[in-house]
Design a protein around this motif. Structure first.
Motif, PDB file in Angstrom:
ATOM      1  N   ASN A   1       0.842  -1.191   0.000  1.00  0.00           N
ATOM      2  CA  ASN A   1       0.000   0.000   0.000  1.00  0.00           C
ATOM      3  C   ASN A   1       0.882   1.247   0.000  1.00  0.00           C
TER       4      ASN A   1
ATOM      5  N   HIS B   1      -0.577   3.938   2.757  1.00  0.00           N
ATOM      6  CA  HIS B   1      -0.319   3.447   4.122  1.00  0.00           C
ATOM      7  C   HIS B   1       0.887   2.508   4.016  1.00  0.00           C
TER       8      HIS B   1
ATOM      9  N   ILE C   1       1.693  -1.178   5.377  1.00  0.00           N
ATOM     10  CA  ILE C   1       0.739  -2.263   5.143  1.00  0.00           C
ATOM     11  C   ILE C   1       1.104  -3.023   3.865  1.00  0.00           C
TER      12      ILE C   1
ATOM     13  N   LEU D   1      -3.549  -8.912   5.623  1.00  0.00           N
ATOM     14  CA  LEU D   1      -2.881  -7.615   5.698  1.00  0.00           C
ATOM     15  C   LEU D   1      -1.853  -7.677   6.811  1.00  0.00           C
TER      16      LEU D   1
ATOM     17  N   ASP E   1       1.105  -5.737   9.112  1.00  0.00           N
ATOM     18  CA  ASP E   1       1.652  -4.484   9.623  1.00  0.00           C
ATOM     19  C   ASP E   1       3.164  -4.632   9.690  1.00  0.00           C
TER      20      ASP E   1
ATOM     21  N   TRP F   1      -4.198  -3.083  -4.521  1.00  0.00           N
ATOM     22  CA  TRP F   1      -4.765  -1.917  -3.854  1.00  0.00           C
ATOM     23  C   TRP F   1      -5.236  -0.913  -4.902  1.00  0.00           C
TER      24      TRP F   1
ATOM     25  N   GLU G   1      -8.453   5.148  -3.771  1.00  0.00           N
ATOM     26  CA  GLU G   1      -9.055   4.761  -2.485  1.00  0.00           C
ATOM     27  C   GLU G   1      -8.094   3.810  -1.785  1.00  0.00           C
ATOM     28  N   SER G   2      -7.346   4.343  -0.850  1.00  0.00           N
ATOM     29  CA  SER G   2      -6.191   3.613  -0.304  1.00  0.00           C
ATOM     30  C   SER G   2      -6.546   2.396   0.532  1.00  0.00           C
ATOM     31  N   THR G   3      -7.824   2.227   0.903  1.00  0.00           N
ATOM     32  CA  THR G   3      -8.210   1.066   1.703  1.00  0.00           C
ATOM     33  C   THR G   3      -8.997   0.037   0.890  1.00  0.00           C
TER      34      THR G   3
ATOM     35  N   ASP H   1     -13.771  -2.701   0.796  1.00  0.00           N
ATOM     36  CA  ASP H   1     -12.992  -1.819   1.656  1.00  0.00           C
ATOM     37  C   ASP H   1     -12.446  -2.664   2.803  1.00  0.00           C
ATOM     38  N   SER H   2     -11.149  -2.636   3.006  1.00  0.00           N
ATOM     39  CA  SER H   2     -10.535  -3.488   4.026  1.00  0.00           C
ATOM     40  C   SER H   2     -11.004  -3.145   5.435  1.00  0.00           C
ATOM     41  N   ARG H   3     -11.607  -1.966   5.618  1.00  0.00           N
ATOM     42  CA  ARG H   3     -12.146  -1.600   6.932  1.00  0.00           C
ATOM     43  C   ARG H   3     -13.529  -2.197   7.151  1.00  0.00           C
TER      44      ARG H   3
END
Length: 516
Positions: free
Chosen positions: A252, A255, A258, A270, A272, A294, A298-300, A315-317
């Protein structure tokens, strides 16, 4: 063969790469690293031998059972006795040795080599691109780091700068500049590559250090202390680490800590990079996950593609709110459109390329392109020239397409079976948009300047400043000099060495869809 390629932009590499420094801290790290892998190897060997004995119907008889007179010596447990002295390992004899990073520092070397000349040989100019190639030759896998200098007399120069030995067959590469491992405390961006292989772990190597012995970071390494002795590695997916081959990686860029990974264990994870732990795990696919990417805006947002013949955008969130599409064949490659971040391209093993709008899950594709008669195993989208895409196939051809106004048409086709065999990877250079790196089953790298093709110049005139001589009488292709030993006839003839065969999933060579 070469299974993956990846460019490194100009200026990202350190001008003078560091020499590997085996200090006390590094010695301890690689000692622990090697001990874990050695213990694993011993367990796997013992399990394989036991399974073979059972399969052959052999009754394993102990020494005591065969010779009761020897039972008093306890020879059955001879190898398991705890030694009085410190247990030896592969690094035992190195502990007392002095190590000098330079011959100038070693008092026992009186004949000095010309280190200044050596330093000049490994220099990387700010006009050089690095090209990373995941290569397997004679069952030995390694990462070759090429230097490509296009400025040399206008012809270009391609050579291997250094290489890195890999533990297993490599499947994917991803470049990143987030500092990890020994240089994590340093300021500024780094120069690293993440490598996915048949092993479930992900290795991250420092490209600015030559003669590396071990990766700076290993993601997903299991805690050997919690593993029961003699227990088999479970293939059951979990939320902490992969349990099967890592087939795709995506860093990413927004971010930067990630890294996303897709695996044959059916999960997408994902990582960290700061903690080197798995932050999230997604299990929306039911078969091997072949591709992950990615979204550039839209970075997520992620797109994933699998051998279950589905593509998913989410969306990963909030992964539950997922858009998905069902295809007619297994996914090979995925690419977001850099000129319209709402849309993405997907290539499949039946020779098709399809273009979808990610906002409309389940909808029909914007267009379909029957690009090849065999699997489209490689694909890239030109980030500078709108509408220019390239495809490569196991049929041994590379094709350039113009998809302007969603009406695809072939611009040119190049038969490369005699040079690189079946095509497994193609990628545009980030600094020279018409330089296309190609590699495949023959284990060779070619760089094709597609702008030296008259048809390409005509098709994309006005959409880019094309640096190519209009008087060029032939197309420009840069390659490494041939080795003394020729490639095997099987490789040069483009015999079927499908990547899915390596992953125990046979291709079914059948056509579907319509020609454009």
């Amino acid at each position: 063969m070469i299974s993956a390629l990846h460019w490194v932009r100009r200026g990202a590499a350190q001008a003078r790469p560091d020499k590997y420094d085996l200090d006390e801290k590094e010695f301890k790290r690689i000692q622990d690293f090697a001990a874990q892998h050695l213990a694993d190897a011993k367990e796997e060997l013992a399990a394989a031998q036991k399974a073979e004995d059972i399969a052959n119907g052999m009754q394993v008889e102990t020494i005591s059972e065969a010779n009761p007179e020897l039972s008093e010596y306890n020879l059955d447990d001879y190898d398991e006795e705890t030694p009085v002295a410190q247990e030896s390992n592969i690094f035992s004899n190195l502990k007392g040795l002095s190590y000098y990073t330079s011959n100038r520092e070693d008092p026992y070397i009186t004949l000095r080599d010309d280190e200044d000349e050596d330093q000049e040989d490994i220099m990387i100019q700010n006009t050089d691109n690095l090209l990373l190639a995941a290569k397997t030759e004679d069952e030995i896998s390694h990462l070759e780091i090429y230097v490509f200098d296009e400025s040399e007399e206008g012809e270009g120069n391609l050579y291997v700068h250094h290489d890195i030995m890999l533990p297993a067959f490599p499947l994917c590469l991803e470049w990143l500049d987030f500092r990890v491992g020994r240089k994590s405390a340093m300021n500024g961006p780094g120069n690293y590559v993440a490598v996915g292989t048949f092993d479930p772990e992900i290795e991250i190597w420092d490209l600015d250090t030559i003669d590396n012995m071990y990766p700076d970071v290993v993601l997903g390494a299991q805690d050997k202390s919690k593993k029961k002795k003699g227990g088999k590695k479970s293939k059951k997916p979990n939320s902490e680490y992969h349990t099967d081959a890592v087939m795709a990686l995506a860093w990413n860029k927004q971010h930067r800590n990630i890294l996303a990974s897709a695996s044959a264990d059916t999960t997408v994870k994902l990582w960290d990079l700061t903690t080197q732990q798995c932050a999230h795990s997604f299990s929306h696919h039911t078969d091997k996950v072949q591709a992950v990417a990615w979204n550039p805006i839209e970075s997520t947002a992620l797109v994933t593609g699998s051998y279950d013949k589905t593509v998913a955008v989410f969306d990963s969130r909030a992964p539950e709110a997922r858009a998905s599409w069902r295809l007619q064949a297994d996914v090979e490659c995925l690419r977001w459109d850099p000129h319209d971040a709402n849309c993405f391209y997907v290539s499949t093993e039946d020779g098709m390329v399809q273009y979808f709008d990610g906002r409309h899950g389940g909808a029909q594709p914007v267009f379909r392109l029957h690009a090849h008669d065999k699997a489209v195993t490689a694909m890239d989208i030109n980030a500078t020239v709108k509408g220019c895409i390239v495809t490569g196939s196991t049929d041994g051809s590379v094709k350039v397409w113009d998809v302007k106004e969603n009406r695809p048409s072939m611009v040119t086709s190049r038969q490369v079976k005699g040079d690189i065999g079946q095509v497994f990877s193609i990628t545009f250079c980030p600094d020279a948009p018409f330089n296309l790196a190609m590699a495949g089953s023959a284990g060779k790298v070619n760089i094709w300047d597609i702008a030296t093709n008259a048809g390409v110049r005509r098709a994309f005139e006005g959409r880019s400043t094309i640096v190519a001589s209009a008087r060029a009488d032939k197309e420009k292709v840069i390659a490494m000099p041939d080795d003394d030993e020729p490639e095997s006839e099987e490789e040069m003839d483009g015999a079927d060495i499908d990547m899915d065969d390596v992953l125990e999933s046979d291709y079914e060579e059948e056509e579907s869809g319509e020609d454009v």
